[in-house]
Design a protein around this motif. Structure first.
Motif, PDB file in Angstrom:
ATOM      1  N   ALA A  53      -1.688  35.329  16.480  1.00  0.00           N
ATOM      2  CA  ALA A  53      -1.845  34.350  17.561  1.00  0.00           C
ATOM      3  C   ALA A  53      -3.302  34.182  17.986  1.00  0.00           C
ATOM      4  CB  ALA A  53      -1.002  34.769  18.761  1.00  0.00           C
ATOM      5  N   HIS A  54      -4.161  35.116  17.607  1.00  0.00           N
ATOM      6  CA  HIS A  54      -5.561  35.063  18.035  1.00  0.00           C
ATOM      7  C   HIS A  54      -6.533  34.863  16.875  1.00  0.00           C
ATOM      8  CE1 HIS A  54      -3.514  36.897  21.463  1.00  0.00           C
ATOM      9  NE2 HIS A  54      -4.444  36.284  22.170  1.00  0.00           N
ATOM     10  N   ARG A  55      -6.023  34.506  15.699  1.00  0.00           N
ATOM     11  CA  ARG A  55      -6.901  34.261  14.541  1.00  0.00           C
ATOM     12  C   ARG A  55      -7.907  33.146  14.786  1.00  0.00           C
ATOM     13  NH1 ARG A  55      -6.467  37.399  10.360  1.00  0.00           N
ATOM     14  NH2 ARG A  55      -4.389  38.106   9.933  1.00  0.00           N
ATOM     15  N   HIS A  56      -7.562  32.229  15.661  1.00  0.00           N
ATOM     16  CA  HIS A  56      -8.460  31.111  15.944  1.00  0.00           C
ATOM     17  C   HIS A  56      -9.785  31.589  16.567  1.00  0.00           C
ATOM     18  CE1 HIS A  56      -6.477  31.753  19.821  1.00  0.00           C
ATOM     19  NE2 HIS A  56      -7.549  31.192  20.371  1.00  0.00           N
ATOM     20  N   LEU A  57      -9.835  32.829  17.027  1.00  0.00           N
ATOM     21  CA  LEU A  57     -11.059  33.355  17.642  1.00  0.00           C
ATOM     22  C   LEU A  57     -12.105  33.796  16.618  1.00  0.00           C
ATOM     23  CD1 LEU A  57      -9.469  35.447  20.532  1.00  0.00           C
ATOM     24  CD2 LEU A  57     -10.668  33.254  20.698  1.00  0.00           C
ATOM     25  N   LEU A  58     -11.724  33.883  15.346  1.00  0.00           N
ATOM     26  CA  LEU A  58     -12.705  34.253  14.316  1.00  0.00           C
ATOM     27  C   LEU A  58     -13.836  33.229  14.314  1.00  0.00           C
ATOM     28  CD1 LEU A  58     -10.531  35.445  11.318  1.00  0.00           C
ATOM     29  CD2 LEU A  58     -12.235  36.771  12.543  1.00  0.00           C
ATOM     30  N   GLY A  59     -15.051  33.707  14.418  1.00  0.00           N
ATOM     31  CA  GLY A  59     -16.215  32.832  14.438  1.00  0.00           C
ATOM     32  C   GLY A  59     -16.601  32.361  15.819  1.00  0.00           C
ATOM     33  N   ALA A  60     -15.776  32.656  16.826  1.00  0.00           N
ATOM     34  CA  ALA A  60     -16.084  32.238  18.199  1.00  0.00           C
ATOM     35  C   ALA A  60     -17.167  33.138  18.795  1.00  0.00           C
ATOM     36  CB  ALA A  60     -14.825  32.301  19.060  1.00  0.00           C
TER      37      ALA A  60
END
Length: 108
Positions: A53-60
């Motif tokens: 659910a938190h993979r979208h934070l990669l590169g943030a």
């Protein structure tokens, strides 16, 4: 000459067909056990810390992440910082790279 060659090839084919042995139940059981072991080894680990659910934070940018948007107990680990080595499967770890952006996510 051609006829004898055909006869020799035919005899070789018959001999090869006669040497096949069907697998025994023991062979099939061994193959099934090996496939089970491989399936267990290749099984992905369970998502105990909401990592997917938190993979979208990669590169943030690590500084822009709101701690309240993360699961309870999650930690943001700066590059080169010391961390405790206790393992908690439900804890989400966000590891920052040298540039301050999230480089890796892992449970533990």
């Amino acid at each position: 000459m051609k006829r004898s060659l055909v006869l020799v090839l035919g005899a070789a084919l018959v001999a090869a067909a006669c040497t096949y042995q069907a697998p025994t139940y023991r062979d099939l059981d061994r193959i099934a056990q090996q496939q089970q072991r491989e399936a267990i080894l290749n099984r992905p680990p369970p998502d105990t810390c909401q990592l997917a659910a938190h993979r979208h934070l990669l590169g943030a940018d690590g500084g822009a992440i709101q701690q309240s948007s993360l699961p309870a107990g999650a930690r943001i680990i700066c590059h080169g910082c010391a961390v405790t080595l206790d393992y908690r499967a439900e804890r989400l770890n966000l590891e920052l790279g040298p540039d301050g952006k999230v480089a890796n996510l892992r449970c533990g």
